[in-house]
Structures are given as C-alpha cells and as structure tokens.
Design a protein around this motif. Structure first.
Motif, short mmCIF file in Angstrom:
data_model
loop_
_atom_site.label_atom_id
_atom_site.label_comp_id
_atom_site.label_asym_id
_atom_site.label_seq_id
_atom_site.Cartn_x
_atom_site.Cartn_y
_atom_site.Cartn_z
N LEU A 1 0.83 -1.20 0.00
CA LEU A 1 0.00 0.00 0.00
C LEU A 1 0.87 1.25 0.00
CD1 LEU A 1 -2.63 1.52 0.14
CD2 LEU A 1 -2.69 1.12 2.61
N LYS A 2 1.96 1.23 0.72
CA LYS A 2 2.87 2.38 0.76
C LYS A 2 3.40 2.69 -0.65
CE LYS A 2 5.78 2.37 4.10
NZ LYS A 2 6.95 2.07 4.96
N GLN A 3 3.81 1.67 -1.37
CA GLN A 3 4.31 1.88 -2.73
C GLN A 3 3.22 2.39 -3.66
OE1 GLN A 3 6.13 -1.81 -3.94
NE2 GLN A 3 7.76 -1.69 -2.39
N LYS A 4 2.01 1.88 -3.46
CA LYS A 4 0.89 2.32 -4.30
C LYS A 4 0.57 3.79 -4.05
CE LYS A 4 -3.79 0.94 -5.71
NZ LYS A 4 -4.86 -0.09 -5.56
N LEU A 5 0.61 4.21 -2.81
CA LEU A 5 0.34 5.62 -2.48
C LEU A 5 1.46 6.52 -2.99
CD1 LEU A 5 -1.05 5.31 1.17
CD2 LEU A 5 -2.31 6.02 -0.87
N GLN A 6 2.68 6.10 -2.86
CA GLN A 6 3.79 6.90 -3.36
C GLN A 6 3.69 7.10 -4.87
OE1 GLN A 6 7.10 4.64 -1.77
NE2 GLN A 6 7.44 6.13 -0.13
N THR A 7 3.27 6.06 -5.57
CA THR A 7 3.08 6.18 -7.02
C THR A 7 1.92 7.11 -7.34
OG1 THR A 7 3.94 3.95 -7.39
CG2 THR A 7 2.60 4.92 -9.14
N GLY A 8 0.80 6.97 -6.60
CA GLY A 8 -0.37 7.79 -6.86
C GLY A 8 -0.17 9.26 -6.52
N LEU A 9 0.71 9.54 -5.54
CA LEU A 9 0.93 10.93 -5.12
C LEU A 9 2.15 11.57 -5.79
CD1 LEU A 9 0.30 10.53 -1.27
CD2 LEU A 9 -1.25 11.56 -2.96
N SER A 10 2.83 10.82 -6.63
CA SER A 10 4.08 11.34 -7.23
C SER A 10 3.85 12.57 -8.09
CB SER A 10 4.74 10.24 -8.06
OG SER A 10 3.88 9.81 -9.11
N ASP A 11 2.67 12.72 -8.69
CA ASP A 11 2.39 13.90 -9.51
C ASP A 11 1.89 15.07 -8.67
OD1 ASP A 11 3.08 12.51 -11.80
OD2 ASP A 11 1.02 11.82 -12.18
N LEU A 12 1.56 14.81 -7.39
CA LEU A 12 1.01 15.87 -6.54
C LEU A 12 2.01 16.38 -5.52
CD1 LEU A 12 -2.44 14.13 -5.85
CD2 LEU A 12 -1.96 15.89 -7.56
N LEU A 13 2.92 15.49 -5.08
CA LEU A 13 3.87 15.86 -4.04
C LEU A 13 5.28 15.47 -4.48
CD1 LEU A 13 1.88 14.49 -0.96
CD2 LEU A 13 2.01 16.87 -1.71
N ILE A 14 6.26 16.14 -3.91
CA ILE A 14 7.66 15.86 -4.22
C ILE A 14 8.23 14.92 -3.17
CG2 ILE A 14 9.96 16.84 -4.53
CD1 ILE A 14 8.65 19.45 -5.39
N ASN A 15 8.60 13.73 -3.61
CA ASN A 15 9.22 12.72 -2.74
C ASN A 15 8.48 12.53 -1.42
OD1 ASN A 15 11.31 12.27 -4.63
ND2 ASN A 15 12.49 14.00 -3.80
N PRO A 16 7.21 12.17 -1.47
CA PRO A 16 6.48 11.99 -0.20
C PRO A 16 6.95 10.74 0.54
CG PRO A 16 5.13 11.26 -2.03
CD PRO A 16 6.39 11.85 -2.65
N ALA A 17 7.04 10.84 1.85
CA ALA A 17 7.31 9.67 2.70
C ALA A 17 5.99 9.22 3.30
CB ALA A 17 8.30 10.03 3.80
N ILE A 18 5.73 7.93 3.27
CA ILE A 18 4.46 7.38 3.72
C ILE A 18 4.70 6.49 4.94
CG2 ILE A 18 2.36 6.15 3.06
CD1 ILE A 18 2.87 8.56 1.32
N ILE A 19 3.94 6.73 6.00
CA ILE A 19 3.98 5.88 7.20
C ILE A 19 2.59 5.32 7.41
CG2 ILE A 19 4.41 5.78 9.68
CD1 ILE A 19 6.29 8.14 9.37
N ILE A 20 2.50 3.99 7.47
CA ILE A 20 1.19 3.32 7.60
C ILE A 20 1.24 2.39 8.81
CG2 ILE A 20 -0.53 1.84 6.51
CD1 ILE A 20 0.61 2.68 3.81
N ARG A 21 0.21 2.46 9.63
CA ARG A 21 0.09 1.57 10.78
C ARG A 21 -1.37 1.15 10.95
NH1 ARG A 21 3.08 3.57 16.07
NH2 ARG A 21 2.66 1.39 16.56
N PHE A 22 -1.55 -0.01 11.58
CA PHE A 22 -2.89 -0.45 11.96
C PHE A 22 -3.27 0.24 13.27
CE2 PHE A 22 -1.46 -3.83 9.23
CZ PHE A 22 -2.60 -4.22 8.53
N ILE A 23 -4.38 0.96 13.27
CA ILE A 23 -4.82 1.62 14.50
C ILE A 23 -5.61 0.65 15.38
CG2 ILE A 23 -6.28 3.44 15.45
CD1 ILE A 23 -5.59 5.16 13.11
N ASN A 24 -6.45 -0.16 14.76
CA ASN A 24 -7.31 -1.06 15.54
C ASN A 24 -6.81 -2.49 15.52
OD1 ASN A 24 -7.92 -1.47 12.85
ND2 ASN A 24 -10.09 -1.85 13.21
N PHE A 25 -5.48 -2.68 15.71
CA PHE A 25 -4.94 -4.03 15.84
C PHE A 25 -5.37 -4.54 17.21
CE2 PHE A 25 -1.67 -7.10 14.40
CZ PHE A 25 -1.66 -7.91 15.50
#
Length: 254
Positions: free
Chosen positions: A113-137
């Motif tokens: 999912l992180k890689q998919k978001l980075q690809t999707g946001l590449s035209d909107l943001l410059i080198n975005p860093a994505i942090i993903i965690r489960f909140i309701n684990f």
C-alpha cells in the motif's frame, strides 16, 4: 487391612482434584529448537481495518490535506488513549484517499500500500514519505486468564505470550497444552491450537498473532471442583470427614 484401604481411598479422593506442578509450567516438554524458522507474519489489510496513513513532505502545509490528524499525535499507547481516527477499509476493501480517490487496499500488505500511495501521489507531491500503521490491531483473550478482555496493540509484532501477559497471565487452572486461537483471514475462519508446554511452540503458525485474533484458554478438568454446587461439595467433604473419623477409630481400637 481395613485401615489401609480406607487410608488409600481418602488420599485418592483428596488428591484427585489437585493440580500437579508440571501442569503449571510453560516450555517443560520437548527440546528447544536450534533455530527459529518462524517469523512475524506480513499483516494483510482486511475490511474493517482502521489505518493510520501519514504523508510527510518537507512542506508540512502541502502534505496536511492527506493527514487525518497532526503528525505529532501520539498513537503508540496500547490502551484507550489512542485516537481511533484513520482511514477505514470498507466492506468492499476500499478506502477514500485525497488526491487519488477510492482505491482497493484489502489483501495488500502495508509495504504494498505504501508503494501504491507513493506512485499515486508522485504527480502531486515531491518525494512523499508514507507511514502506515494499523490503529485497531485488536486481540481478545478469554477463559482461564486473570484479566480477560480485548486489547489494542501498539505494534503488529504480537505473540501469544504477549497476549496472555496483557491478560495478567494464566490462572492455575489454565490448560497450557490446548489454547485455542480463532482467526479470520480473507473471509474464512480458521482454528488453531497452541501448546505452551511444548518448547517448539515458537515455530507454530499461531505463535504470532494477527489482528482480531481471539484467544481462548480452556480450563483443566480440576476446575470443575471449584464451580460445582456448594451443597454437593459440603456432602462430599462431610463424607471425607466421616471416612477419616472411621479410619482413626479403626486404628486406635486395635
């Protein structure tokens, strides 16, 4: 001869409901493995998961619309203080993400999912860093533990020992050889068993837990002696007392 028979019968009754020391021990059977092949599982995103997704860029204002709460919010607590704010995976396995729209996330790992978001946001943001965690684990521990309940975990690397520890440990009546774990994966319900007395338990596929696992610690047979009808218990102990009196009378009447 009669005295000896009565003595053996009484002792048999008294110790029939006693728990043996070995039943209270973990890792008391088998051999410790030379190496552990088991590793924490890759968490798979499922419907109803709540995800914390933070987008970080050098320009905080540029990435702010993609974050549902400030990046400095503490989400590491394991209790109720963690804010349950995030991207909810709906019943179809999708989330609504700013700038990208509805996207399929169920069945993906966090890294995918992180890689998919980075690809999707590449035209909107410059080198975005994505942090993903489960909140309701969340895991639930029930049965012969001192504090049964549901617990939200601060990370995704959780073992069955962590779970029983959060529940304040096993009671003296816990059956350590047959702990049930109920798990739902890809819409299917799975059932696994854990033997905590087995030293090779660390290689079990159920040693590491997944989100929403249910852990049930079943009681030993001796547990029934503590919950049976009180009248019946009084009658039984009265019978033991009468047997002891008879035994003493036989011994001293010789």
């Amino acid at each position: 001869m009669l005295a000896r028979i009565l003595f053996i019968c009484v002792l048999g009754f008294l110790f029939s409901s006693c728990i043996q020391h070995r039943e209270l021990l973990n890792f008391s059977e088998g051999e410790f493995p030379d190496s552990v092949a088991n590793t924490p599982p890759l968490m798979i995103i499922q419907p109803d998961d709540l995800l914390s997704i933070q987008v970080i860029t050098p320009d905080v204002e540029t990435s702010a619309p993609y974050n549902l709460f400030p990046s400095n919010t503490n989400i590491t607590s394991s209790g109720g203080s963690r804010p349950l704010v995030g991207y909810l995976v709906d019943a179809t396995g999708k989330i609504e993400f700013p700038g990208i729209g509805r996207m399929e996330v169920a069945g993906m790992t966090v890294e995918e999912l992180k890689q998919k978001l980075q690809t999707g946001l590449s035209d909107l943001l410059i080198n975005p860093a994505i942090i993903i965690r489960f909140i309701n684990f969340r895991i639930t521990v029930d049965g012969e533990v001192n504090t049964p309940g549901s617990f939200i975990m601060p990370n995704e690397r959780v073992t069955v020992l962590d779970a029983t520890g959060l529940a304040s440990g096993l009671t003296e009546y816990a059956n350590r050889t047959n702990i049930l774990i109920i798990r739902e994966q890809n819409g299917e319900r799975q059932f696994g068993r854990i033997n905590l007395r087995d030293r090779d338990v660390v290689n079990s596929p159920y040693y590491y837990l997944r989100q929403n696992d249910y852990i049930y610690v079943e009681p030993l047979p001796e547990r029934t002696a503590t919950v049976r009808d009180q009248t019946q218990r009084i009658v039984q102990w009265g019978s033991v007392g009468a047997s002891l009196i008879s035994l003493i009378f036989v011994i001293f009447s010789r």
